[in-house]
Design a protein around this motif. Structure first.
Motif, PDB file in Angstrom:
ATOM      1  N   MET A 364       0.853  -1.198   0.000  1.00  0.00           N
ATOM      2  CA  MET A 364       0.000   0.000   0.000  1.00  0.00           C
ATOM      3  C   MET A 364       0.877   1.233   0.000  1.00  0.00           C
ATOM      4  N   ALA A 365       0.481   2.233  -0.779  1.00  0.00           N
ATOM      5  CA  ALA A 365       1.136   3.540  -0.758  1.00  0.00           C
ATOM      6  C   ALA A 365       0.083   4.544  -1.203  1.00  0.00           C
ATOM      7  N   GLU A 366      -0.711   5.043  -0.239  1.00  0.00           N
ATOM      8  CA  GLU A 366      -1.807   5.948  -0.560  1.00  0.00           C
ATOM      9  C   GLU A 366      -2.240   6.713   0.688  1.00  0.00           C
ATOM     10  N   ASN A 367      -3.102   7.696   0.492  1.00  0.00           N
ATOM     11  CA  ASN A 367      -3.619   8.471   1.614  1.00  0.00           C
ATOM     12  C   ASN A 367      -4.822   7.762   2.222  1.00  0.00           C
ATOM     13  N   VAL A 368      -4.800   7.599   3.538  1.00  0.00           N
ATOM     14  CA  VAL A 368      -5.876   6.899   4.238  1.00  0.00           C
ATOM     15  C   VAL A 368      -6.342   7.725   5.434  1.00  0.00           C
ATOM     16  N   GLY A 369      -7.210   8.685   5.195  1.00  0.00           N
ATOM     17  CA  GLY A 369      -7.881   9.418   6.249  1.00  0.00           C
ATOM     18  C   GLY A 369      -7.000   9.878   7.394  1.00  0.00           C
ATOM     19  N   ILE A 370      -7.274   9.373   8.604  1.00  0.00           N
ATOM     20  CA  ILE A 370      -6.537   9.812   9.798  1.00  0.00           C
ATOM     21  C   ILE A 370      -5.061   9.440   9.732  1.00  0.00           C
ATOM     22  N   PHE A 371      -4.717   8.405   8.954  1.00  0.00           N
ATOM     23  CA  PHE A 371      -3.313   7.994   8.839  1.00  0.00           C
ATOM     24  C   PHE A 371      -2.538   8.895   7.879  1.00  0.00           C
ATOM     25  N   GLY A 372      -3.246   9.648   7.053  1.00  0.00           N
ATOM     26  CA  GLY A 372      -2.572  10.467   6.059  1.00  0.00           C
ATOM     27  C   GLY A 372      -1.875   9.604   5.017  1.00  0.00           C
ATOM     28  N   ASN A 373      -0.779  10.112   4.472  1.00  0.00           N
ATOM     29  CA  ASN A 373      -0.013   9.330   3.492  1.00  0.00           C
ATOM     30  C   ASN A 373       0.570   8.106   4.193  1.00  0.00           C
ATOM     31  N   THR A 374       0.224   6.931   3.680  1.00  0.00           N
ATOM     32  CA  THR A 374       0.519   5.681   4.387  1.00  0.00           C
ATOM     33  C   THR A 374       1.179   4.676   3.462  1.00  0.00           C
ATOM     34  N   ILE A 375       2.244   4.058   3.960  1.00  0.00           N
ATOM     35  CA  ILE A 375       2.912   2.959   3.252  1.00  0.00           C
ATOM     36  C   ILE A 375       2.835   1.719   4.126  1.00  0.00           C
ATOM     37  N   ILE A 376       2.492   0.590   3.506  1.00  0.00           N
ATOM     38  CA  ILE A 376       2.506  -0.696   4.210  1.00  0.00           C
ATOM     39  C   ILE A 376       3.406  -1.647   3.427  1.00  0.00           C
ATOM     40  N   ILE A 377       4.312  -2.314   4.153  1.00  0.00           N
ATOM     41  CA  ILE A 377       5.255  -3.252   3.539  1.00  0.00           C
ATOM     42  C   ILE A 377       4.957  -4.659   4.054  1.00  0.00           C
ATOM     43  N   ASP A 378       4.808  -5.589   3.118  1.00  0.00           N
ATOM     44  CA  ASP A 378       4.640  -7.005   3.467  1.00  0.00           C
ATOM     45  C   ASP A 378       6.016  -7.639   3.660  1.00  0.00           C
ATOM     46  N   HIS A 379       6.192  -8.327   4.790  1.00  0.00           N
ATOM     47  CA  HIS A 379       7.462  -9.008   5.065  1.00  0.00           C
ATOM     48  C   HIS A 379       7.321 -10.523   4.988  1.00  0.00           C
ATOM     49  N   GLY A 380       6.147 -11.001   4.603  1.00  0.00           N
ATOM     50  CA  GLY A 380       5.912 -12.423   4.440  1.00  0.00           C
ATOM     51  C   GLY A 380       5.194 -13.052   5.621  1.00  0.00           C
ATOM     52  N   LEU A 381       4.457 -14.122   5.348  1.00  0.00           N
ATOM     53  CA  LEU A 381       3.722 -14.883   6.370  1.00  0.00           C
ATOM     54  C   LEU A 381       2.681 -14.029   7.090  1.00  0.00           C
ATOM     55  N   GLY A 382       2.198 -12.975   6.436  1.00  0.00           N
ATOM     56  CA  GLY A 382       1.174 -12.124   7.027  1.00  0.00           C
ATOM     57  C   GLY A 382       1.703 -10.995   7.881  1.00  0.00           C
ATOM     58  N   LEU A 383       3.034 -10.866   8.007  1.00  0.00           N
ATOM     59  CA  LEU A 383       3.642  -9.812   8.828  1.00  0.00           C
ATOM     60  C   LEU A 383       3.863  -8.561   7.979  1.00  0.00           C
ATOM     61  N   ALA A 384       3.439  -7.402   8.511  1.00  0.00           N
ATOM     62  CA  ALA A 384       3.569  -6.152   7.748  1.00  0.00           C
ATOM     63  C   ALA A 384       3.943  -5.005   8.670  1.00  0.00           C
ATOM     64  N   SER A 385       4.611  -4.000   8.098  1.00  0.00           N
ATOM     65  CA  SER A 385       4.927  -2.764   8.829  1.00  0.00           C
ATOM     66  C   SER A 385       4.207  -1.603   8.147  1.00  0.00           C
ATOM     67  N   LEU A 386       3.765  -0.646   8.970  1.00  0.00           N
ATOM     68  CA  LEU A 386       2.983   0.493   8.469  1.00  0.00           C
ATOM     69  C   LEU A 386       3.684   1.796   8.857  1.00  0.00           C
ATOM     70  N   TYR A 387       3.711   2.759   7.924  1.00  0.00           N
ATOM     71  CA  TYR A 387       4.369   4.054   8.108  1.00  0.00           C
ATOM     72  C   TYR A 387       3.336   5.129   7.743  1.00  0.00           C
ATOM     73  N   ALA A 388       2.928   5.947   8.709  1.00  0.00           N
ATOM     74  CA  ALA A 388       1.833   6.881   8.474  1.00  0.00           C
ATOM     75  C   ALA A 388       2.239   8.327   8.752  1.00  0.00           C
ATOM     76  N   HIS A 389       1.372   9.266   8.313  1.00  0.00           N
ATOM     77  CA  HIS A 389       1.532  10.720   8.437  1.00  0.00           C
ATOM     78  C   HIS A 389       2.678  11.247   7.574  1.00  0.00           C
ATOM     79  N   LEU A 390       3.064  10.509   6.553  1.00  0.00           N
ATOM     80  CA  LEU A 390       4.218  10.896   5.740  1.00  0.00           C
ATOM     81  C   LEU A 390       3.934  12.158   4.929  1.00  0.00           C
ATOM     82  N   SER A 391       4.945  12.995   4.802  1.00  0.00           N
ATOM     83  CA  SER A 391       4.830  14.178   3.942  1.00  0.00           C
ATOM     84  C   SER A 391       5.162  13.819   2.497  1.00  0.00           C
ATOM     85  N   GLN A 392       5.866  12.716   2.327  1.00  0.00           N
ATOM     86  CA  GLN A 392       6.318  12.319   0.989  1.00  0.00           C
ATOM     87  C   GLN A 392       6.390  10.798   0.927  1.00  0.00           C
TER      88      GLN A 392
END
Length: 459
Positions: A364-392
């Motif tokens: 995922m790399a898109e704007n999501v409401g309260i999270f603002g600009n948001t990136i989600i990275i899949d690391h495999g086996l259902g594990l993911a990291s999320l980065y929110a409020h990004l300016s870029q």
């Protein structure tokens, strides 16, 4: 006079008899429309069928389950014989619908191949009044034996809001398996080991689940047979801190104009404090919608362990909010709202570069409401990291990234009062404590050492 008499005889006798013979000797066979829920005879299995004959009408419908010389009749229905007059009345049955239960365990049949046999006849006079015939056999598989599994890992320690890993071996292929934690289900994956029957499952407790939570491995085969197996585990309880946020008029004026709620905007104008009313909607209704949106994203995962070692945090950043903080919002000293913080807020300098916490694939790399600009990275086996409020955001969905690759910059998009990074870890649809994944010793003790131990076992 003779011509008139002949015409009367022709109209009264010959035409009706010809019509009857034409209809009764029609050659179109009946039609059976059958719907089988599965090739496997599952528990609570039902056959849906419609039998139709638009000519002489239905005569007999039979449905059987057949395995070698053993036949179990599931449906046997005859219809009243039609007469000549039935051609001009509603006495004939042209169509009938059936729901046919199949209870394999009661029929004395063994597991293996079988067929569903359907025979439908009509009242046509063809074939010496035997009528036209529909005949079809549908292959099915009888399977009444539940799959078996063996848990290969021994120690499973997990904290409230934390994660764990269990490895188990199955005795048959093409089954669905995973770990049930309360009402949450975490699928298992067979991509970590060379043996496809050895399955790895990451599982988690959310922040609301404590020591009384039931944890089991579940396996279900295509026939619906299910096995549930508990395994030794220890759940460590944990208390999360309360946190109070005071909402000021300055914050409302600063942030609320960033949110365009479309048709809902006019409803706030009728309130005594329009900006406060808008904030309450955003913090409660929109927050819930946005959390549900991002929680679905980690299901787009790969059946492989893509990460390597511990996960990195934003360099030189201070914690501004912790995982599962119980937030209370106040306005002019009065409590107005509540929420739970599903990540950790990290702040360093404005527009600080944000690196990928570990190897993975951007899902995922898109704007999501309260999270603002948001990136989600899949690391495999259902594990993911999320980065929110990004300016870029420097990456797009589908990009592969390595640890510390710059994916964006911190900011204050969404419902952020100041420049920072909101960092979350997720396992499927459950938010988990990132602190564990920042700890190399925790990862070794709870994840990688188990994988290495099982590799030694199966070699």
């Amino acid at each position: 006079m003779k011509r008139i008499l002949f015409l009367i005889i022709f109209l009264v006798i010959v035409v009706p008899v010809g019509w009857v013979l034409f209809c009764k000797y029609e050659g179109e066979p009946p039609i059976a429309d059958i719907s089988l829920p599965s090739q496997y005879l599952k528990q609570s299995y039902e056959i849906n069928m419609t039998a139709t004959d638009n000519g002489a009408g239905l005569k007999h419908v039979t449905v059987s389950l057949v395995q070698k010389d053993n036949e179990k009749v599931l449906l046997d229905k005859s219809y009243p014989p039609s007469s000549i007059l039935s051609l001009f009345s509603d006495n004939i049955t042209l169509s009938d619908n059936f729901i046919i239960p199949v209870e394999t365990r009661k029929y004395g049949m063994s597991d293996g191949q079988a067929v569903i046999r359907i025979v439908v006849t009509d009242y046509a006079w063809r074939k010496w009044a035997k009528g036209n015939r529909f005949y079809e056999e549908r292959p099915v598989i009888i399977d009444t034996v539940a799959p078996r599994l063996q848990v290969l890992t021994s120690q499973h320690n997990i904290s409230r809001g934390g994660a764990g890993l269990v490895i188990y071996k199955l005795d048959e292929e093409n089954v669905q398996s995973g770990v049930r934690v309360g009402d949450n289900f975490f699928p298992g994956y067979s991509g970590v080991f060379n043996d496809p029957m050895v399955v790895t499952a990451l599982f988690a407790l959310d922040y609301n689940q404590g020591p009384d939570t039931r944890i089991v491995v579940e396996v279900r085969d295509p026939a619906g047979n299910e096995t549930k197996r508990g395994f030794y585990h220890y759940i460590k309880d944990k208390n999360f801190r309360p946190d109070t946020l005071n909402i000021s008029d300055g914050f409302l004026e600063f942030k609320m104009h960033d949110f365009d709620l479309g048709p809902k905007e006019p409803q706030f104008l009728t309130e005594q404090n329009p900006l406060l009313a808008k904030f309450l909607y955003i913090n409660e209704t929109l927050r819930q919608q946005n959390v549900e949106t991002v929680a679905k994203v980690p299901s787009d995962t790969r059946a492989e362990l893509m990460w390597d070692g511990r996960f990195n945090r934003l360099p030189g950043a201070a914690n501004r909010a912790r995982f599962a903080d119980k937030r209370t919002y106040k306005y002019n000293g009065k409590v107005i709202s509540h929420s739970t913080h599903l990540g950790i807020d990290l702040a360093s300098t404005a527009n600080a570069p944000v690196g990928a916490a570990n190897n993975g694939r951007v899902i995922m790399a898109e704007n999501v409401g309260i999270f603002g600009n948001t990136i989600i990275i899949d690391h495999g086996l259902g594990l993911a990291s999320l980065y929110a409020h990004l300016s870029q955001m420097n990456v797009a969905k589908g990009d592969m990234v390595k640890t510390d690759d710059i994916i964006g910059r911190t900011g204050l998009t969404g419902l952020a009062g100041g420049d920072h990074l909101h960092f979350s870890m997720m396992l499927h649809n459950v938010f988990i404590n990132p602190v564990e994944w920042w700890d190399a010793a925790w990862i070794k003790n709870n994840i990688t050492s188990k994988i290495e131990s099982v590799k030694e076992q199966i070699q």
